[in-house]
Design an enzyme around this catalytic site. Structure first.
Site, PDB file in Angstrom:
ATOM      1  N   LYS A 112     -18.781 -16.300  -5.593  1.00 19.06           N
ATOM      2  CA  LYS A 112     -17.562 -15.810  -6.238  1.00 19.06           C
ATOM      3  C   LYS A 112     -16.597 -15.190  -5.234  1.00 19.06           C
ATOM      4  O   LYS A 112     -15.401 -15.109  -5.492  1.00 19.06           O
ATOM      5  CB  LYS A 112     -17.911 -14.836  -7.355  1.00 19.06           C
ATOM      6  CG  LYS A 112     -18.594 -15.581  -8.500  1.00 19.06           C
ATOM      7  CD  LYS A 112     -18.705 -14.780  -9.770  1.00 19.06           C
ATOM      8  CE  LYS A 112     -19.212 -15.653 -10.903  1.00 19.06           C
ATOM      9  NZ  LYS A 112     -20.601 -16.155 -10.698  1.00 19.06           N
TER      10      LYS A 112
HETATM   11  C1  LIG Z   1     -21.144 -17.326 -11.265  1.00 21.37           C
HETATM   12  C2  LIG Z   1     -22.308 -17.960 -10.620  1.00 21.37           C
HETATM   13  C3  LIG Z   1     -22.708 -19.280 -10.926  1.00 21.37           C
HETATM   14  C4  LIG Z   1     -22.041 -20.130 -12.004  1.00 21.37           C
HETATM   15  O1  LIG Z   1     -20.751 -20.554 -11.653  1.00 21.37           O
HETATM   16  P1  LIG Z   1     -19.746 -21.095 -12.789  1.00 21.37           P
HETATM   17  O2  LIG Z   1     -18.459 -21.323 -12.089  1.00 21.37           O
HETATM   18  O3  LIG Z   1     -19.680 -20.000 -13.816  1.00 21.37           O
HETATM   19  O4  LIG Z   1     -20.322 -22.352 -13.354  1.00 21.37           O
HETATM   20  C5  LIG Z   1     -23.787 -19.823 -10.232  1.00 21.37           C
HETATM   21  N1  LIG Z   1     -24.452 -19.101  -9.304  1.00 21.37           N
HETATM   22  C6  LIG Z   1     -24.104 -17.826  -8.990  1.00 21.37           C
HETATM   23  C7  LIG Z   1     -24.901 -17.090  -7.968  1.00 21.37           C
HETATM   24  C8  LIG Z   1     -23.013 -17.215  -9.614  1.00 21.37           C
HETATM   25  O5  LIG Z   1     -22.683 -15.935  -9.297  1.00 21.37           O
END
Ligand SMILES: *Cc1c(COP(=O)(O)O)cnc(C)c1O
Length: 462
Positions: A112
């Site tokens: 993120k």
């Molecule tokens: C948020 C997140 C995801 C999922 O991503 P999306 O864009 O919501 O599909 C997968 N792995 C981790 C570690 C995350 O923080």
């Protein structure tokens, strides 16, 4: 570049308003009026270029003339300068044709950061231009709060209040929020559950008096700038493996479908992608939808990949809109029905369009655990439980040609489960290792909306 709503009832807006607005006023999601494209020569030229330059080139297509190219490049260089790896998103090979794309070298050790670091700079830039300031209220079950605090700390025009449920997140996750010394960050340990935090958030956004006093904003994954920023690593990794001359497959661990949809965006922009495998945990709404054509919410189950414990994938509405040929009336009908009944039957033509690109695979905790062990034994790489879901999906979806598996979190962020599975204790990278020594700063409040809203108001006016 103009942005339209998937529900068709809001006026088209520019990039600035799409970024600052997040959700469109009619409840839909913003998408560009037309997809910008790159030529084959432009795609090939991405190979070997610094990540920040590719990011500025991709985001520049979406920003149009609303951000000066030199200013955008400066923001991208600053955003990706916070990553601890010089390649920003390096790749590791784990099989003859299989590569892991490491998206976790940002300050909070989860993917993120890739979008949040640039989103924060765009926000501060646009708010400065408009002489406005905003307070971002965020409820986190773990990763989003840390990424938001790391991205917005020290921002001139933005304050952040990060709420987390007391005792229900890991110490590493908490410390990523509470050790930021900057005065524009406030952390709140709420004596309740994550659902309580989310209910308080919703209450705050519906409180007109509060919203009049405080310019409240949210940084959830439906913001189009986050999607655009995530498209970038599809371009850099594919170019490194021979695109556009060779088509590339991607396997994406998925929750809210933002990351996987970013791959679809890269494809729309001209990148030859053969297939995108959407890997879910037991919360398999997307895997079922792509297999059966019925997108139906189930009960949320707790798994060892908690960032993917989601049963309604917000960004799926954007894909639906594209696959019903941008019919906003049909998209509105379908997602209003979903809000009421929890299910959508995807029209056959739209399902066929989805299946041309996407395959869904659901992986249980047992298989994810075993995949952490087998990956360590066969390649020496220690992967986190979210990445393990994607690596496990490889053996359920036969793919030909070069394949990139997205790795979304550093194993040290989920150290307990990784240790339990593999017997190997992942160490925090050097930059984060002082986390345990830094003083923490947070307030504790009961899960009472009025108390917390008064706190937010006092902080915003401080
Ligand atoms: C948020 C997140 C995801 C999922 O991503 P999306 O864009 O919501 O599909 C997968 N792995 C981790 C570690 C995350 O923080």
């Amino acid at each position: 570049m103009r942005y339209v709503s998937t529900r068709g009832q809001s006026p088209a807006v520019g990039f600035t308003d799409a970024v600052l607005g997040g959700l469109a006023p009619d409840g839909g999601l913003y998408v560009p009026e037309t997809w910008p494209t790159f030529t084959k020569a432009e795609l090939a030229a991405f190979a070997g270029r610094p990540y920040a330059e590719v990011a500025a080139a991709v985001l520049g297509r979406f920003a149009g003339d609303e951000v000066e190219p030199a200013e955008l490049l400066r923001m991208c260089e600053e955003a990706y300068g916070t990553f601890s790896h010089k390649a920003v998103t390096p790749m590791t090979q784990i099989g003859p044709q299989t590569f892991i794309l490491e998206l976790f070298h940002g300050p909070s050790l989860a993917f993120k950061d890739v979008a949040m670091q640039i989103l924060a700079r765009l926000y501060d830039h646009f708010l400065g231009q408009q002489r406005r300031s905003q307070t971002i209220l965020c409820a986190t079950s773990g990763d989003t709060g840390g990424a938001a605090v790391e991205a917005f700390r020290g921002a001139r025009n933005v304050r952040v209040v990060a709420m987390f449920p007391e005792g229900r997140i890991s110490e590493v996750q908490r410390r990523f929020m509470t050790t930021a010394p900057e005065a524009n960050i406030a952390c709140l340990s709420v004596q309740g559950t994550f659902d309580d935090c989310q209910a308080i958030l919703k209450d705050a956004f519906q409180d007109k008096a509060l919203r009049q006093a405080v310019d409240l904003a949210a940084v959830n994954s439906i913001n189009f700038a986050r999607i655009a920023a995530q498209a970038v690593y599809y371009f850099t990794s594919a170019a490194a493996l021979g695109a556009p001359d060779r088509p590339i497959n991607f396997v994406v661990p998925s929750g809210n479908f933002g990351d996987a949809f970013a791959g679809f965006v890269a494809m729309k922009m001209g990148l030859p992608i053969k297939r995108i495998v959407v890997a879910t945990n037991a919360n398999d709404i997307l895997a079922r939808a792509f297999a059966t054509g019925r997108y139906a919410r189930g009960a949320v189950q707790a798994t060892i990949s908690p960032a993917m414990d989601i049963q309604s994938a917000s960004n799926f509405e954007r894909l639906y809109f594209e696959c019903v040929q941008r019919d906003a009336v049909e998209t509105t009908r379908a997602f209003e029905a979903f809000a009421r009944t929890g299910a959508i039957d995807i029209p056959p033509a739209a399902l066929a369009a989805m299946q041309q690109v996407f395959t869904g695979v659901a992986i249980g905790d047992d298989e994810a655990f075993k995949t952490i062990v087998s990956t360590l034994n066969e390649t020496g790489e220690l992967i986190d439980p979210h990445t393990a879901v994607a690596v496990a999906a490889l053996s359920h979806a036969p793919l030909e040609g070069p394949t990139v598996v997205l790795s979304t979190a550093h194993p040290a962020k989920f150290a307990e489960d990784v240790l339990k599975a593999s017997g190997a204790a992942p160490a925090l990278p050097r930059g984060a290792s002082s986390l345990a020594d830094r003083p923490e700063r947070f307030d504790r409040l009961p899960a009472d909306p009025d108390t917390i809203k008064a706190y937010v108001r006092a902080f915003a006016e401080s």
